[in-house]
Design an enzyme around this catalytic site. Structure first.
Site, PDB file in Angstrom:
ATOM      1  N   LYS A   1      22.595  27.931 -55.773  1.00 51.03           N
ATOM      2  CA  LYS A   1      23.475  28.289 -54.571  1.00 51.03           C
ATOM      3  C   LYS A   1      24.723  29.078 -55.197  1.00 51.03           C
ATOM      4  O   LYS A   1      25.276  30.016 -54.281  1.00 51.03           O
ATOM      5  CB  LYS A   1      24.137  26.984 -53.827  1.00 51.03           C
ATOM      6  CG  LYS A   1      23.115  26.350 -53.144  1.00 51.03           C
ATOM      7  CD  LYS A   1      22.352  27.204 -51.890  1.00 51.03           C
ATOM      8  CE  LYS A   1      21.488  26.562 -50.990  1.00 51.03           C
ATOM      9  NZ  LYS A   1      20.942  27.530 -50.023  1.00 51.03           N
TER      10      LYS A   1
ATOM     11  N   SER B   1      26.161  26.909 -50.643  1.00 50.46           N
ATOM     12  CA  SER B   1      26.632  25.498 -50.467  1.00 50.46           C
ATOM     13  C   SER B   1      27.949  25.505 -51.274  1.00 50.46           C
ATOM     14  O   SER B   1      28.425  26.204 -52.121  1.00 50.46           O
ATOM     15  CB  SER B   1      25.583  24.740 -50.762  1.00 50.46           C
ATOM     16  OG  SER B   1      26.306  23.397 -51.105  1.00 50.46           O
TER      17      SER B   1
ATOM     18  N   THR C   1      22.954  17.181 -40.834  1.00 49.89           N
ATOM     19  CA  THR C   1      21.454  17.759 -40.842  1.00 49.89           C
ATOM     20  C   THR C   1      20.524  16.694 -41.585  1.00 49.89           C
ATOM     21  O   THR C   1      21.154  15.895 -42.223  1.00 49.89           O
ATOM     22  CB  THR C   1      21.126  18.932 -41.157  1.00 49.89           C
ATOM     23  OG1 THR C   1      21.272  19.036 -42.616  1.00 49.89           O
ATOM     24  CG2 THR C   1      21.942  20.013 -40.610  1.00 49.89           C
TER      25      THR C   1
ATOM     26  N   ILE D   1      20.956  23.691 -39.278  1.00 52.59           N
ATOM     27  CA  ILE D   1      22.107  24.815 -39.340  1.00 52.59           C
ATOM     28  C   ILE D   1      21.396  26.209 -38.867  1.00 52.59           C
ATOM     29  O   ILE D   1      21.783  26.953 -38.212  1.00 52.59           O
ATOM     30  CB  ILE D   1      22.624  25.085 -40.841  1.00 52.59           C
ATOM     31  CG1 ILE D   1      23.315  23.797 -41.234  1.00 52.59           C
ATOM     32  CG2 ILE D   1      23.402  26.267 -40.719  1.00 52.59           C
ATOM     33  CD1 ILE D   1      23.826  23.665 -42.609  1.00 52.59           C
TER      34      ILE D   1
ATOM     35  N   TYR E   1      19.909  22.943 -58.103  1.00 56.37           N
ATOM     36  CA  TYR E   1      20.270  23.474 -56.630  1.00 56.37           C
ATOM     37  C   TYR E   1      21.669  23.884 -56.660  1.00 56.37           C
ATOM     38  O   TYR E   1      22.093  24.986 -56.085  1.00 56.37           O
ATOM     39  CB  TYR E   1      20.438  22.269 -55.670  1.00 56.37           C
ATOM     40  CG  TYR E   1      20.978  22.579 -54.138  1.00 56.37           C
ATOM     41  CD1 TYR E   1      20.109  22.972 -53.447  1.00 56.37           C
ATOM     42  CD2 TYR E   1      22.173  21.846 -53.851  1.00 56.37           C
ATOM     43  CE1 TYR E   1      20.535  23.236 -52.150  1.00 56.37           C
ATOM     44  CE2 TYR E   1      22.681  22.318 -52.622  1.00 56.37           C
ATOM     45  CZ  TYR E   1      21.763  22.913 -51.658  1.00 56.37           C
ATOM     46  OH  TYR E   1      22.314  23.149 -50.313  1.00 56.37           O
TER      47      TYR E   1
HETATM   48  N1  LIG Z   1      23.465  20.254 -44.483  1.00 57.30           N
HETATM   49  C1  LIG Z   1      24.222  20.559 -45.450  1.00 57.30           C
HETATM   50  O1  LIG Z   1      25.218  19.783 -45.564  1.00 57.30           O
HETATM   51  C2  LIG Z   1      24.449  21.460 -46.314  1.00 57.30           C
HETATM   52  C3  LIG Z   1      25.341  22.075 -46.989  1.00 57.30           C
HETATM   53  C4  LIG Z   1      25.499  23.225 -47.892  1.00 57.30           C
HETATM   54  C5  LIG Z   1      24.371  23.992 -47.584  1.00 57.30           C
HETATM   55  N2  LIG Z   1      23.227  23.973 -47.006  1.00 57.30           N
HETATM   56  C6  LIG Z   1      22.184  24.634 -46.722  1.00 57.30           C
HETATM   57  O2  LIG Z   1      22.005  25.132 -45.594  1.00 57.30           O
HETATM   58  C7  LIG Z   1      20.738  25.626 -45.131  1.00 57.30           C
HETATM   59  C8  LIG Z   1      20.123  24.912 -44.068  1.00 57.30           C
HETATM   60  O3  LIG Z   1      20.022  23.554 -44.320  1.00 57.30           O
HETATM   61  P1  LIG Z   1      20.117  22.468 -43.254  1.00 57.30           P
HETATM   62  O4  LIG Z   1      21.066  21.341 -43.447  1.00 57.30           O
HETATM   63  O5  LIG Z   1      20.178  22.991 -41.893  1.00 57.30           O
HETATM   64  O6  LIG Z   1      18.638  21.671 -43.460  1.00 57.30           O
HETATM   65  P2  LIG Z   1      17.376  20.943 -42.284  1.00 57.30           P
HETATM   66  O7  LIG Z   1      16.702  20.288 -43.283  1.00 57.30           O
HETATM   67  O8  LIG Z   1      18.171  20.704 -41.497  1.00 57.30           O
HETATM   68  O9  LIG Z   1      16.693  22.529 -42.092  1.00 57.30           O
HETATM   69  C9  LIG Z   1      16.052  23.184 -43.000  1.00 57.30           C
HETATM   70  C10 LIG Z   1      15.371  24.160 -42.349  1.00 57.30           C
HETATM   71  O10 LIG Z   1      14.679  25.089 -43.144  1.00 57.30           O
HETATM   72  C11 LIG Z   1      13.244  25.093 -43.022  1.00 57.30           C
HETATM   73  N3  LIG Z   1      12.780  25.429 -44.341  1.00 57.30           N
HETATM   74  C12 LIG Z   1      12.713  24.434 -45.537  1.00 57.30           C
HETATM   75  N4  LIG Z   1      12.172  25.131 -46.505  1.00 57.30           N
HETATM   76  C13 LIG Z   1      11.580  26.195 -46.166  1.00 57.30           C
HETATM   77  C14 LIG Z   1      10.944  27.515 -46.614  1.00 57.30           C
HETATM   78  N5  LIG Z   1      10.499  27.206 -47.745  1.00 57.30           N
HETATM   79  N6  LIG Z   1      10.464  28.533 -45.690  1.00 57.30           N
HETATM   80  C15 LIG Z   1      11.202  28.620 -44.608  1.00 57.30           C
HETATM   81  N7  LIG Z   1      11.618  27.591 -43.856  1.00 57.30           N
HETATM   82  C16 LIG Z   1      11.834  26.581 -44.644  1.00 57.30           C
HETATM   83  C17 LIG Z   1      12.936  23.868 -42.633  1.00 57.30           C
HETATM   84  O11 LIG Z   1      11.611  23.784 -42.014  1.00 57.30           O
HETATM   85  C18 LIG Z   1      14.305  23.586 -41.709  1.00 57.30           C
HETATM   86  O12 LIG Z   1      13.872  24.410 -40.404  1.00 57.30           O
HETATM   87  C19 LIG Z   1      19.900  25.576 -46.673  1.00 57.30           C
HETATM   88  O13 LIG Z   1      20.012  26.591 -47.157  1.00 57.30           O
HETATM   89  C20 LIG Z   1      21.019  24.389 -47.377  1.00 57.30           C
HETATM   90  O14 LIG Z   1      20.891  24.496 -48.705  1.00 57.30           O
HETATM   91  C21 LIG Z   1      23.341  22.704 -46.050  1.00 57.30           C
END
Ligand SMILES: NC(=O)c1ccc[n+]([C@@H]2O[C@H](COP(=O)([O-])OP(=O)(O)OC[C@H]3O[C@@H](n4cnc5c(N)ncnc54)[C@H](O)[C@@H]3O)[C@@H](O)[C@H]2O)c1
Length: 275
Positions: A190, A173, A221, A48, A186
Protein backbone atom coordinates in the site's frame (compact mmCIF):
# COMPACT_ATOMS: atom_id res chain seq x y z
CA UNK A 1 -16.52 -20.92 -19.02
CA UNK A 2 -17.75 -18.09 -21.20
CA UNK A 3 -17.87 -14.64 -19.64
CA UNK A 4 -21.13 -12.85 -19.02
CA UNK A 5 -21.48 -9.14 -19.56
CA UNK A 6 -24.59 -7.40 -18.29
CA UNK A 7 -25.24 -4.03 -19.91
CA UNK A 8 -27.99 -1.66 -18.93
CA UNK A 9 -29.41 0.68 -21.57
CA UNK A 10 -32.82 1.51 -23.08
CA UNK A 11 -35.03 -1.40 -21.96
CA UNK A 12 -33.70 -4.08 -24.33
CA UNK A 13 -32.06 -7.47 -23.81
CA UNK A 14 -29.35 -8.87 -26.08
CA UNK A 15 -27.41 -12.12 -26.00
CA UNK A 16 -24.46 -12.95 -28.26
CA UNK A 17 -21.33 -15.15 -28.33
CA UNK A 18 -21.05 -15.74 -24.61
CA UNK A 19 -22.14 -12.24 -23.68
CA UNK A 20 -25.40 -11.61 -21.93
CA UNK A 21 -26.27 -7.97 -22.53
CA UNK A 22 -29.15 -6.44 -20.64
CA UNK A 23 -30.44 -2.96 -21.30
CA UNK A 24 -32.79 -0.67 -19.36
CA UNK A 25 -33.95 2.91 -19.71
CA UNK A 26 -31.19 4.45 -17.60
CA UNK A 27 -28.35 4.32 -20.09
CA UNK A 28 -25.46 6.68 -20.63
CA UNK A 29 -26.74 10.18 -21.13
CA UNK A 30 -28.43 10.42 -17.77
CA UNK A 31 -27.95 13.55 -15.71
CA UNK A 32 -25.28 14.16 -13.10
CA UNK A 33 -21.81 15.64 -12.78
CA UNK A 34 -20.34 12.49 -14.40
CA UNK A 35 -22.96 12.17 -17.16
CA UNK A 36 -21.68 10.75 -20.47
CA UNK A 37 -18.57 9.38 -18.75
CA UNK A 38 -17.45 5.75 -18.46
CA UNK A 39 -15.80 4.33 -15.33
CA UNK A 40 -14.13 1.00 -14.56
CA UNK A 41 -14.01 0.02 -10.88
CA UNK A 42 -12.02 -3.12 -10.01
CA UNK A 43 -13.05 -5.23 -7.01
CA UNK A 44 -16.44 -3.57 -7.10
CA UNK A 45 -18.94 -6.27 -6.15
CA UNK A 46 -18.58 -5.62 -2.40
CA UNK A 47 -17.31 -3.15 0.15
CA UNK A 48 -15.58 0.07 -0.85
CA UNK A 49 -15.45 -0.77 -4.57
CA UNK A 50 -19.19 -1.45 -4.67
CA UNK A 51 -19.96 1.85 -2.90
CA UNK A 52 -17.70 3.67 -5.38
CA UNK A 53 -19.39 1.98 -8.36
CA UNK A 54 -22.82 2.92 -7.03
CA UNK A 55 -21.79 6.55 -6.36
CA UNK A 56 -20.20 7.05 -9.78
CA UNK A 57 -23.31 5.58 -11.44
CA UNK A 58 -25.60 7.76 -9.31
CA UNK A 59 -23.53 10.75 -10.42
CA UNK A 60 -24.27 9.84 -14.04
CA UNK A 61 -21.43 7.61 -15.24
CA UNK A 62 -21.79 4.27 -17.03
CA UNK A 63 -19.86 1.96 -14.69
CA UNK A 64 -18.08 -1.33 -15.43
CA UNK A 65 -18.38 -3.49 -12.31
CA UNK A 66 -15.96 -6.40 -11.86
CA UNK A 67 -14.46 -8.90 -9.46
CA UNK A 68 -13.28 -12.51 -9.46
CA UNK A 69 -16.56 -14.47 -9.46
CA UNK A 70 -19.40 -14.41 -11.96
CA UNK A 71 -22.06 -14.87 -9.28
CA UNK A 72 -20.79 -11.81 -7.38
CA UNK A 73 -20.72 -9.74 -10.57
CA UNK A 74 -24.28 -10.81 -11.38
CA UNK A 75 -25.44 -9.94 -7.84
CA UNK A 76 -23.82 -6.50 -7.88
CA UNK A 77 -25.13 -5.69 -11.37
CA UNK A 78 -28.64 -6.77 -10.36
CA UNK A 79 -28.52 -4.60 -7.23
CA UNK A 80 -27.38 -1.50 -9.11
CA UNK A 81 -29.73 -2.23 -11.98
CA UNK A 82 -32.54 -2.39 -9.41
CA UNK A 83 -31.72 1.23 -8.58
CA UNK A 84 -32.00 2.17 -12.27
CA UNK A 85 -28.26 2.76 -12.69
CA UNK A 86 -26.14 2.23 -15.83
CA UNK A 87 -23.90 -0.76 -15.26
CA UNK A 88 -21.81 -3.22 -17.26
CA UNK A 89 -20.47 -6.23 -15.37
CA UNK A 90 -17.65 -8.62 -16.24
CA UNK A 91 -15.44 -11.05 -14.35
CA UNK A 92 -11.92 -9.74 -13.80
CA UNK A 93 -9.34 -11.18 -11.43
CA UNK A 94 -6.92 -8.25 -11.67
CA UNK A 95 -3.89 -10.52 -11.30
CA UNK A 96 -4.80 -12.52 -14.46
CA UNK A 97 -3.68 -11.11 -17.81
CA UNK A 98 -6.52 -12.79 -19.73
CA UNK A 99 -9.11 -11.27 -17.35
CA UNK A 100 -7.61 -7.79 -17.74
CA UNK A 101 -7.78 -8.20 -21.52
CA UNK A 102 -11.44 -9.20 -21.30
CA UNK A 103 -12.15 -6.11 -19.18
CA UNK A 104 -10.51 -3.90 -21.79
CA UNK A 105 -12.53 -5.60 -24.54
CA UNK A 106 -15.72 -4.96 -22.57
CA UNK A 107 -14.84 -1.29 -22.23
CA UNK A 108 -14.15 -0.94 -25.95
CA UNK A 109 -17.08 -3.01 -27.24
CA UNK A 110 -19.82 -2.02 -24.82
CA UNK A 111 -18.84 1.43 -23.56
CA UNK A 112 -17.02 2.96 -26.53
CA UNK A 113 -14.08 4.19 -24.45
CA UNK A 114 -13.08 5.10 -20.91
CA UNK A 115 -12.80 8.19 -18.70
CA UNK A 116 -12.10 6.83 -15.19
CA UNK A 117 -10.29 3.86 -13.67
CA UNK A 118 -10.65 3.13 -9.94
CA UNK A 119 -8.45 0.27 -8.67
CA UNK A 120 -10.12 -0.98 -5.50
CA UNK A 121 -9.28 -4.72 -5.70
CA UNK A 122 -6.79 -5.64 -3.00
CA UNK A 123 -5.68 -8.66 -0.99
CA UNK A 124 -4.01 -9.43 2.31
CA UNK A 125 -3.39 -13.18 2.60
CA UNK A 126 -1.00 -12.80 5.54
CA UNK A 127 -1.37 -11.83 9.18
CA UNK A 128 1.99 -12.54 10.77
CA UNK A 129 5.69 -11.88 10.60
CA UNK A 130 7.01 -9.91 7.62
CA UNK A 131 10.25 -11.88 7.50
CA UNK A 132 8.27 -15.09 7.91
CA UNK A 133 6.23 -14.40 4.77
CA UNK A 134 6.76 -16.93 1.99
CA UNK A 135 7.77 -15.92 -1.53
CA UNK A 136 4.30 -17.02 -2.63
CA UNK A 137 2.65 -14.55 -0.23
CA UNK A 138 4.93 -11.71 -1.35
CA UNK A 139 4.19 -12.50 -4.99
CA UNK A 140 0.43 -12.59 -4.49
CA UNK A 141 0.26 -9.33 -2.53
CA UNK A 142 2.54 -7.41 -4.86
CA UNK A 143 0.91 -8.87 -7.97
CA UNK A 144 -2.67 -7.99 -7.03
CA UNK A 145 -2.10 -4.77 -5.05
CA UNK A 146 0.73 -3.10 -6.99
CA UNK A 147 1.47 -4.68 -10.37
CA UNK A 148 -2.15 -5.19 -11.43
CA UNK A 149 -3.19 -1.49 -11.24
CA UNK A 150 -0.12 -0.51 -13.29
CA UNK A 151 -0.68 -3.25 -15.89
CA UNK A 152 -4.40 -2.53 -16.09
CA UNK A 153 -3.65 1.13 -16.63
CA UNK A 154 -1.11 0.45 -19.34
CA UNK A 155 -3.86 -1.36 -21.28
CA UNK A 156 -6.54 1.26 -20.61
CA UNK A 157 -4.60 4.50 -21.04
CA UNK A 158 -4.78 4.40 -24.86
CA UNK A 159 -8.58 4.41 -24.59
CA UNK A 160 -8.56 7.33 -22.13
CA UNK A 161 -6.05 9.17 -24.26
CA UNK A 162 -8.40 9.09 -27.25
CA UNK A 163 -10.81 11.21 -25.22
CA UNK A 164 -8.05 13.67 -24.32
CA UNK A 165 -8.78 13.42 -20.60
CA UNK A 166 -9.15 10.95 -17.77
CA UNK A 167 -8.90 10.33 -14.06
CA UNK A 168 -7.39 7.41 -12.17
CA UNK A 169 -7.93 6.68 -8.49
CA UNK A 170 -5.74 4.07 -6.80
CA UNK A 171 -6.78 2.67 -3.41
CA UNK A 172 -4.02 2.51 -0.79
CA UNK A 173 -4.52 2.16 2.99
CA UNK A 174 -3.80 4.15 6.13
CA UNK A 175 -1.45 1.27 6.96
CA UNK A 176 0.91 2.87 4.44
CA UNK A 177 1.29 5.78 6.92
CA UNK A 178 0.69 3.93 10.19
CA UNK A 179 2.06 0.44 9.56
CA UNK A 180 0.64 -2.47 11.52
CA UNK A 181 3.37 -4.92 12.40
CA UNK A 182 1.33 -8.03 11.58
CA UNK A 183 0.43 -6.77 8.08
CA UNK A 184 3.99 -6.23 6.77
CA UNK A 185 3.80 -7.12 3.05
CA UNK A 186 0.34 -5.51 2.83
CA UNK A 187 1.64 -2.26 4.43
CA UNK A 188 4.51 -2.28 1.95
CA UNK A 189 2.24 -2.88 -1.05
CA UNK A 190 0.00 0.00 0.00
CA UNK A 191 3.02 2.28 0.50
CA UNK A 192 4.12 1.42 -3.04
CA UNK A 193 0.75 2.68 -4.29
CA UNK A 194 1.47 6.14 -2.85
CA UNK A 195 4.57 6.24 -5.02
CA UNK A 196 2.77 4.73 -8.00
CA UNK A 197 0.24 7.57 -7.72
CA UNK A 198 2.90 10.27 -7.77
CA UNK A 199 4.97 8.60 -10.47
CA UNK A 200 2.01 8.02 -12.80
CA UNK A 201 0.67 11.51 -12.19
CA UNK A 202 3.91 12.81 -13.75
CA UNK A 203 3.86 10.32 -16.62
CA UNK A 204 0.20 10.81 -17.52
CA UNK A 205 -0.19 14.58 -17.02
CA UNK A 206 0.85 15.33 -20.63
CA UNK A 207 -2.00 13.08 -21.80
CA UNK A 208 -4.55 15.00 -19.69
CA UNK A 209 -4.96 12.10 -17.27
CA UNK A 210 -4.95 12.86 -13.53
CA UNK A 211 -3.88 10.23 -10.97
CA UNK A 212 -4.86 10.43 -7.31
CA UNK A 213 -5.07 8.01 -4.42
CA UNK A 214 -7.78 7.22 -1.87
CA UNK A 215 -6.21 6.23 1.45
CA UNK A 216 -8.92 4.57 3.56
CA UNK A 217 -8.67 4.13 7.31
CA UNK A 218 -10.76 1.45 8.98
CA UNK A 219 -13.86 1.09 6.85
CA UNK A 220 -16.62 -1.34 7.75
CA UNK A 221 -16.37 -4.15 5.17
CA UNK A 222 -15.58 -7.89 5.17
CA UNK A 223 -11.92 -6.98 4.55
CA UNK A 224 -11.55 -5.08 7.84
CA UNK A 225 -13.46 -7.34 10.24
CA UNK A 226 -10.39 -8.26 12.27
CA UNK A 227 -9.03 -4.70 12.42
CA UNK A 228 -12.06 -2.82 13.63
CA UNK A 229 -11.79 -3.35 17.37
CA UNK A 230 -8.11 -2.45 17.81
CA UNK A 231 -8.13 0.60 15.51
CA UNK A 232 -11.08 2.30 17.25
CA UNK A 233 -8.88 3.95 19.87
CA UNK A 234 -7.10 6.19 17.31
CA UNK A 235 -10.20 7.53 15.59
CA UNK A 236 -10.77 11.24 16.20
CA UNK A 237 -14.26 11.16 14.75
CA UNK A 238 -15.42 8.41 17.13
CA UNK A 239 -16.86 6.11 14.51
CA UNK A 240 -15.83 3.45 12.05
CA UNK A 241 -15.85 4.60 8.42
CA UNK A 242 -18.47 3.40 5.97
CA UNK A 243 -17.74 2.52 2.32
CA UNK A 244 -19.84 5.54 1.30
CA UNK A 245 -17.35 7.83 3.12
CA UNK A 246 -14.79 6.76 0.50
CA UNK A 247 -17.16 6.90 -2.48
CA UNK A 248 -17.84 10.65 -2.26
CA UNK A 249 -14.13 11.48 -2.45
CA UNK A 250 -13.65 9.25 -5.49
CA UNK A 251 -16.57 10.86 -7.31
CA UNK A 252 -15.10 14.29 -6.54
CA UNK A 253 -11.64 13.22 -7.79
CA UNK A 254 -13.19 12.04 -11.06
CA UNK A 255 -15.32 15.16 -11.48
CA UNK A 256 -14.48 18.45 -13.23
CA UNK A 257 -14.31 20.04 -9.74
CA UNK A 258 -11.01 18.18 -9.28
CA UNK A 259 -9.61 19.07 -12.70
CA UNK A 260 -6.58 20.82 -11.13
CA UNK A 261 -5.80 18.03 -8.63
CA UNK A 262 -3.30 15.28 -9.44
CA UNK A 263 -0.63 13.25 -7.64
CA UNK A 264 -2.43 13.52 -4.29
CA UNK A 265 -2.83 10.81 -1.66
CA UNK A 266 -5.93 11.66 0.39
CA UNK A 267 -6.85 9.89 3.64
CA UNK A 268 -10.46 9.08 4.55
CA UNK A 269 -9.67 7.73 7.99
CA UNK A 270 -11.39 9.64 10.78
CA UNK A 271 -7.99 10.98 11.84
CA UNK A 272 -4.87 12.44 10.27
CA UNK A 273 -1.55 10.65 10.50
CA UNK A 274 0.06 14.14 10.43
CA UNK A 275 -1.50 15.28 13.75
N1 LIG B 1 -11.91 -1.95 4.65
C1 LIG B 1 -10.88 -1.30 5.15
O1 LIG B 1 -10.82 -1.00 6.37
C2 LIG B 1 -9.76 -0.88 4.25
C3 LIG B 1 -8.79 -0.04 4.78
C4 LIG B 1 -7.75 0.39 3.97
C5 LIG B 1 -7.69 0.00 2.65
N2 LIG B 1 -8.65 -0.83 2.15
C6 LIG B 1 -8.52 -1.21 0.75
O2 LIG B 1 -9.73 -0.98 0.09
C7 LIG B 1 -9.88 -1.89 -0.99
C8 LIG B 1 -11.23 -2.56 -0.92
O3 LIG B 1 -11.34 -3.24 0.30
P1 LIG B 1 -12.76 -3.57 0.96
O4 LIG B 1 -12.63 -3.30 2.40
O5 LIG B 1 -13.84 -2.94 0.20
O6 LIG B 1 -12.77 -5.17 0.75
P2 LIG B 1 -13.98 -6.18 0.46
O7 LIG B 1 -13.42 -7.52 0.82
O8 LIG B 1 -15.23 -5.74 1.10
O9 LIG B 1 -14.17 -6.06 -1.10
C9 LIG B 1 -13.11 -6.40 -1.92
C10 LIG B 1 -13.60 -6.58 -3.33
O10 LIG B 1 -12.45 -6.85 -4.15
C11 LIG B 1 -12.67 -8.04 -4.86
N3 LIG B 1 -11.38 -8.68 -5.10
C12 LIG B 1 -10.53 -9.22 -4.20
N4 LIG B 1 -9.44 -9.70 -4.84
C13 LIG B 1 -9.60 -9.44 -6.16
C14 LIG B 1 -8.85 -9.67 -7.32
N5 LIG B 1 -7.68 -10.33 -7.27
N6 LIG B 1 -9.33 -9.24 -8.50
C15 LIG B 1 -10.50 -8.60 -8.57
N7 LIG B 1 -11.29 -8.36 -7.51
C16 LIG B 1 -10.84 -8.77 -6.32
C17 LIG B 1 -13.63 -8.85 -4.02
O11 LIG B 1 -14.33 -9.80 -4.78
C18 LIG B 1 -14.56 -7.73 -3.52
O12 LIG B 1 -15.50 -7.37 -4.50
C19 LIG B 1 -8.70 -2.87 -0.89
O13 LIG B 1 -7.71 -2.47 -1.81
C20 LIG B 1 -8.21 -2.68 0.54
O14 LIG B 1 -6.83 -2.93 0.66
C21 LIG B 1 -9.68 -1.29 2.92
Amino acid sequence: MLPTVAYIHRGLFHSCAGLSVRMTSSGIGQKGILANRVAVVTGSTDGIGFAIARRLARDGALVVVSSRKQQNVDRAVAALQGEGLSVVGTVCHVGKAEDRERLVATVVEHCGGLDFLVCSAGVNPLVGSTLGASEQVWDKILEVNVKAPALMLSQLVPHMEKRGRGAVVLVSSISAYVPRVELGPYNISKTALLSLTRTLSLELAPKGIRVNCLVPGVIKTDFSKSEIIDMCSVLLLSRIGQPEDCAGLVSFLCSPDASYITGENIAVAGFSSRL
